[in-house]
Scaffold this motif. Sequence first.
Motif, PDB file in Angstrom:
ATOM      1  N   TRP A  34       0.841  -1.167   0.025  1.00 55.95           N
ATOM      2  CA  TRP A  34      -0.122  -0.041  -0.123  1.00 55.95           C
ATOM      3  C   TRP A  34       0.745   1.116   0.128  1.00 55.95           C
ATOM      4  O   TRP A  34       1.986   1.225   0.217  1.00 55.95           O
ATOM      5  N   GLU A  35       0.140   2.377  -0.487  1.00 55.77           N
ATOM      6  CA  GLU A  35       1.226   3.526  -0.379  1.00 55.77           C
ATOM      7  C   GLU A  35       0.279   4.618   0.232  1.00 55.77           C
ATOM      8  O   GLU A  35      -0.745   4.725   0.535  1.00 55.77           O
ATOM      9  N   LEU A  36       0.973   5.591   0.745  1.00 54.72           N
ATOM     10  CA  LEU A  36       0.528   6.408   1.529  1.00 54.72           C
ATOM     11  C   LEU A  36       0.610   8.090   0.858  1.00 54.72           C
ATOM     12  O   LEU A  36       1.599   8.400   0.416  1.00 54.72           O
ATOM     13  N   HIS A  37      -0.535   8.581   0.878  1.00 63.40           N
ATOM     14  CA  HIS A  37      -0.732   9.871   0.040  1.00 63.40           C
ATOM     15  C   HIS A  37      -1.084  11.013   1.111  1.00 63.40           C
ATOM     16  O   HIS A  37      -1.925  10.969   1.820  1.00 63.40           O
ATOM     17  N   VAL A  38      -0.006  12.039   1.516  1.00 61.89           N
ATOM     18  CA  VAL A  38      -0.053  12.900   2.438  1.00 61.89           C
ATOM     19  C   VAL A  38      -0.488  14.480   1.724  1.00 61.89           C
ATOM     20  O   VAL A  38       0.200  14.678   0.759  1.00 61.89           O
ATOM     21  N   THR A  39      -1.476  14.957   2.562  1.00 66.22           N
ATOM     22  CA  THR A  39      -1.958  16.290   1.741  1.00 66.22           C
ATOM     23  C   THR A  39      -2.003  17.270   3.081  1.00 66.22           C
ATOM     24  O   THR A  39      -2.001  16.931   4.188  1.00 66.22           O
ATOM     25  N   MET A  40      -2.285  18.445   2.653  1.00 65.92           N
ATOM     26  CA  MET A  40      -2.315  19.517   3.557  1.00 65.92           C
ATOM     27  C   MET A  40      -3.651  19.265   4.231  1.00 65.92           C
ATOM     28  O   MET A  40      -4.696  19.038   3.494  1.00 65.92           O
ATOM     29  N   ALA A  41      -4.084  19.314   5.556  1.00 66.72           N
ATOM     30  CA  ALA A  41      -5.368  18.929   6.376  1.00 66.72           C
ATOM     31  C   ALA A  41      -6.119  19.897   5.935  1.00 66.72           C
ATOM     32  O   ALA A  41      -7.380  19.463   5.707  1.00 66.72           O
ATOM     33  N   SER A  42      -5.887  21.267   5.525  1.00 68.87           N
ATOM     34  CA  SER A  42      -6.965  22.070   5.208  1.00 68.87           C
ATOM     35  C   SER A  42      -7.335  21.975   3.394  1.00 68.87           C
ATOM     36  O   SER A  42      -8.115  22.689   3.048  1.00 68.87           O
ATOM     37  N   ASP A  43      -6.462  21.177   2.627  1.00 73.16           N
ATOM     38  CA  ASP A  43      -6.870  21.339   1.415  1.00 73.16           C
ATOM     39  C   ASP A  43      -7.878  20.158   0.883  1.00 73.16           C
ATOM     40  O   ASP A  43      -7.384  19.093   0.887  1.00 73.16           O
ATOM     41  N   LEU A  44      -9.161  20.568   0.751  1.00 80.99           N
ATOM     42  CA  LEU A  44     -10.124  19.765   0.636  1.00 80.99           C
ATOM     43  C   LEU A  44     -10.105  19.575  -0.974  1.00 80.99           C
ATOM     44  O   LEU A  44     -10.879  18.733  -1.515  1.00 80.99           O
ATOM     45  N   SER A  45      -9.576  20.243  -1.806  1.00 81.47           N
ATOM     46  CA  SER A  45      -9.593  20.291  -3.162  1.00 81.47           C
ATOM     47  C   SER A  45      -9.074  18.898  -3.691  1.00 81.47           C
ATOM     48  O   SER A  45      -9.548  18.681  -5.021  1.00 81.47           O
ATOM     49  N   VAL A  46      -8.285  18.400  -2.986  1.00 78.19           N
ATOM     50  CA  VAL A  46      -7.651  16.919  -3.315  1.00 78.19           C
ATOM     51  C   VAL A  46      -8.721  15.806  -3.606  1.00 78.19           C
ATOM     52  O   VAL A  46      -8.469  14.863  -4.145  1.00 78.19           O
TER      53      VAL A  46
END
Length: 141
Positions: A124-136
């Motif tokens: 499995w892979e982990l995708h890390v995003t900014m917590a406030s960026d809901l556009s992803v």
Amino acid sequence: GTVNNQTGIFPESFVKIIKPLPESDSESEGGGHTYSCLRCFLLTPSGVETRDVCVQEALTIQPTYSDLLSRMRNVFKVDDIALNYRDPEGDLIRLLDNEDVQLMIREGRRQQYRVKRPVNQFPWELHVTMASDLSVYGYEP
């Protein structure tokens, strides 16, 4: 090694050791490697940063949500992050707790034969995003 989402073999002279992997007893006795690699992506507005993070855990170990969050904060040097995985349709699914981590691992194992990975890489892979960026997630307010 991996660069630009391409994994392959290359000469040792192309490698600069930044932090050596810890030596284990089994390696010094001629045993195999005792580390596993976790493929991680940091998604930001400026692009995607890919990392293969080496961990001491065996591929059969299931990490906790808090362990993964702490490790990703250290790896990417960012605190306000969210952890995600991609479902079979390619959508990002945000992880919120240990049950979500279990789901991610089950999905990864189910999909592991579709993606060619090194033998010591988690399925499995982990995708890390900014917590406030809901556009992803395709959300537009």
